[in-house]
Design a protein around this motif. Sequence first.
Motif, mmCIF file in Angstrom:
data_model
loop_
_atom_site.group_PDB
_atom_site.id
_atom_site.type_symbol
_atom_site.label_atom_id
_atom_site.label_comp_id
_atom_site.label_asym_id
_atom_site.label_seq_id
_atom_site.Cartn_x
_atom_site.Cartn_y
_atom_site.Cartn_z
ATOM 1 N N ALA A 228 17.018 55.201 73.831
ATOM 2 C CA ALA A 228 17.006 56.590 74.298
ATOM 3 C C ALA A 228 16.129 56.747 75.530
ATOM 4 C CB ALA A 228 16.513 57.510 73.171
ATOM 5 N N TRP A 229 15.018 56.045 75.568
ATOM 6 C CA TRP A 229 14.129 56.115 76.730
ATOM 7 C C TRP A 229 14.846 55.563 77.973
ATOM 8 C CZ3 TRP A 229 8.667 57.271 76.010
ATOM 9 C CH2 TRP A 229 7.947 57.292 77.202
ATOM 10 N N GLU A 230 15.552 54.451 77.828
ATOM 11 C CA GLU A 230 16.265 53.867 78.967
ATOM 12 C C GLU A 230 17.376 54.783 79.455
ATOM 13 O OE1 GLU A 230 18.653 49.723 80.046
ATOM 14 O OE2 GLU A 230 17.861 50.088 78.034
ATOM 15 N N ILE A 231 18.092 55.417 78.511
ATOM 16 C CA ILE A 231 19.145 56.362 78.902
ATOM 17 C C ILE A 231 18.549 57.555 79.643
ATOM 18 C CG2 ILE A 231 20.846 57.977 77.979
ATOM 19 C CD1 ILE A 231 21.419 55.992 75.769
ATOM 20 N N ALA A 232 17.402 58.049 79.175
ATOM 21 C CA ALA A 232 16.754 59.190 79.840
ATOM 22 C C ALA A 232 16.364 58.843 81.267
ATOM 23 C CB ALA A 232 15.528 59.635 79.040
ATOM 24 N N VAL A 233 15.865 57.627 81.489
ATOM 25 C CA VAL A 233 15.508 57.201 82.849
ATOM 26 C C VAL A 233 16.747 57.158 83.736
ATOM 27 C CG1 VAL A 233 14.625 55.281 84.215
ATOM 28 C CG2 VAL A 233 13.458 55.951 82.114
ATOM 29 N N ASP A 234 17.856 56.590 83.225
ATOM 30 C CA ASP A 234 19.082 56.485 84.023
ATOM 31 C C ASP A 234 19.658 57.861 84.336
ATOM 32 O OD1 ASP A 234 18.821 53.755 83.935
ATOM 33 O OD2 ASP A 234 20.166 53.507 82.209
ATOM 34 N N LYS A 235 19.699 58.741 83.350
ATOM 35 C CA LYS A 235 20.301 60.055 83.572
ATOM 36 C C LYS A 235 19.442 60.921 84.484
ATOM 37 C CE LYS A 235 23.849 59.177 81.095
ATOM 38 N NZ LYS A 235 25.162 58.998 81.744
#
Length: 418
Positions: A228-235
Amino acid sequence: MAPTEETGQVAPPATPSGTTPPTGPPPGTDTAPGARMPRWLPRAMVLALALFGLFQLGTWAFHQLIGLLTNILIAFFLALAVEPAVSRMAARGVRRGIATFVVFIGLLIAFAGFFTLLGSMLAGQIIKMIEDFPQYLDSVINWVNTTFHTELRRVDIQEGLLHSDWLRRYAQNSAAGVLDVSTQVLGGLFQLLTVALFSFYFAADGPRLRRALCSVLPPARQAEVLRAWEIAVDKTGGYLYSRGLMALISGAAHYILFQFLGIPYAPVLAVWVGVVSQFIPTIGTYLAGALPMLIAFTVDPWYALWVLIFVVVYQQFENYMLQPKLTSKTVDIHPAVAFGSVVAGTALLGAVGALISIPAVATLQAFLGAYVKRYDVTDDPRVHGHRRRGEGPGPFTRVRRVWAKATERAAGPGQRSG
């Protein structure tokens, strides 16, 4: 008392006619005058009062800390935005704290240079407007006299303004509001400093923060949190990329207009419109268009009207054509979802909610998408918006039938029989 013949038991004493015998208390009931309340009742009352007090205390603390929590939320998303740049520098051997400091110094220099250039330009234009104000006023008075056949004079207007009660009240209110404006400016600077400090710590101590969060979770949950943290950074990065691209397009379009009209400082005004309209939600469009209109008015009052018309038309094009498609490509959410998330974020957190709603919804959608089981869609024409063959006549067939019936009615019974 004698027993009865049938039961052999002692019969109760007879009661006077018309009365019922008194019923005794149910068994097990304490009828003593000093009976006590149940033992659980005082503890239940104390627990209820304690829970109510804790709820009131939590509500009061939340309202008192809502400003700090909002600043922390902004700082967290800002740290997510600079995370890719900091991680790249850290991967090349630079210490993470130094990498974060370099990124923030770069952003500070960029913003300081932009606002310094904009401030010098604005100060020069204000001085020029004050010097040329009598000429502007004369031109406006001549236009009014020519159009409406009046006999206005600049001297009369100036004397009326100087001796008006409105101007005196405005001066008094302005003098009294200087302290309020100073307090608001200091409060805004303190909020900016708070956001900068929290975002610096979030970005510099990102790995430590993730380790601290994962240390209290089982291994399966740790993988979900890191994902979830990685997705938040990408988005978040994709959202800022889309905003930057829209700012570039908006600045280029307005630069062409300003250059065509001959408005001074066209490049700086174009950058101002692009940045302010995209990175200040809700009121950014109006703030962005007000300054070019003011400067265009110093050149020609009609130019200000043309700028206003262009700003309104371009904003509609951006809201309904450019922004939904571009945001759906970079953040990978449906345009309707993007628009609804902005409306919901504005209703919940105001301008801050409008700014962070799209990356937050995109992160939640991408994270939940991994847990939704999907199936192959059947190859049915109705899926693609077509009608099945044999399920009724097509549109051209229906048109031909209606046309044939209308022709038969117009022909009459005699021609149909012949």
